[in-house]
Design an enzyme around this catalytic site. Sequence first.
Site, mmCIF file in Angstrom:
data_model
loop_
_atom_site.group_PDB
_atom_site.id
_atom_site.type_symbol
_atom_site.label_atom_id
_atom_site.label_comp_id
_atom_site.label_asym_id
_atom_site.label_seq_id
_atom_site.Cartn_x
_atom_site.Cartn_y
_atom_site.Cartn_z
ATOM 1 N N ASP A 134 0.857 -1.180 0.000
ATOM 2 C CA ASP A 134 0.000 0.000 0.000
ATOM 3 C C ASP A 134 0.894 1.231 0.000
ATOM 4 O O ASP A 134 1.993 1.199 0.566
ATOM 5 C CB ASP A 134 -0.907 0.013 1.230
ATOM 6 C CG ASP A 134 -1.992 -1.048 1.181
ATOM 7 O OD1 ASP A 134 -2.480 -1.345 0.077
ATOM 8 O OD2 ASP A 134 -2.362 -1.556 2.249
ATOM 9 N N ASP A 152 -7.000 -1.598 -4.824
ATOM 10 C CA ASP A 152 -8.102 -1.220 -3.937
ATOM 11 C C ASP A 152 -9.031 -0.219 -4.609
ATOM 12 O O ASP A 152 -10.250 -0.254 -4.404
ATOM 13 C CB ASP A 152 -7.563 -0.635 -2.635
ATOM 14 C CG ASP A 152 -6.715 -1.621 -1.843
ATOM 15 O OD1 ASP A 152 -6.934 -2.841 -1.985
ATOM 16 O OD2 ASP A 152 -5.832 -1.164 -1.092
#
Length: 182
Positions: A134, A152
């Site tokens: 991330d 995402d």
Amino acid sequence: MPNASSANDLHSQRPPMRRPLRWLWLAVAVIVVDLTTKYAASHFLNYAQPVEVLPFFNLTLLHNTGAAFSFLAEHPGWQRWFFAAIAIGASIGLTVWLSRVRADETLLAIALPLIIGGALGNLYDRLVHGYVVDFLSFHAAGWYYPAFNVADIGITLGAVGLIWESVMGERRRKKAAQSSSS
């Protein structure tokens, strides 16, 4: 007044989409952009060291062994395989669903591959690294939203598309059923 069986009859009368699996190019695009940006983040950012881009947005390399919002991240590792199995099952199920969309369900044909691409992008990370990379971090007034990635974004946009299609598609189908029974 139309009943459930007339709505089902109307559904069966709607023609299937021609070559719905052609939309899988969107899944491939999500995967390519996701893995490319994760590679760049992993090579150009230092772990957990924010790089300010805007007053409310940082690039911050983080590793997530859990799911969304680091759900189950504190567990000893079984969740890696659990989430991998979910990603594989969901991708297969959504691909089957995509193969059955109707000609008037273009938004659905876009939403499903976005979710598939996101699931497979994060699956790659789980299988290769044991965690999901991330790096997109938004914040305001000392509050930080959990970091996320392009996969995402694909999953989120696809889910919004599914919800929209569910609500608006149902309205469209009811209106069509009413007009056909009149």
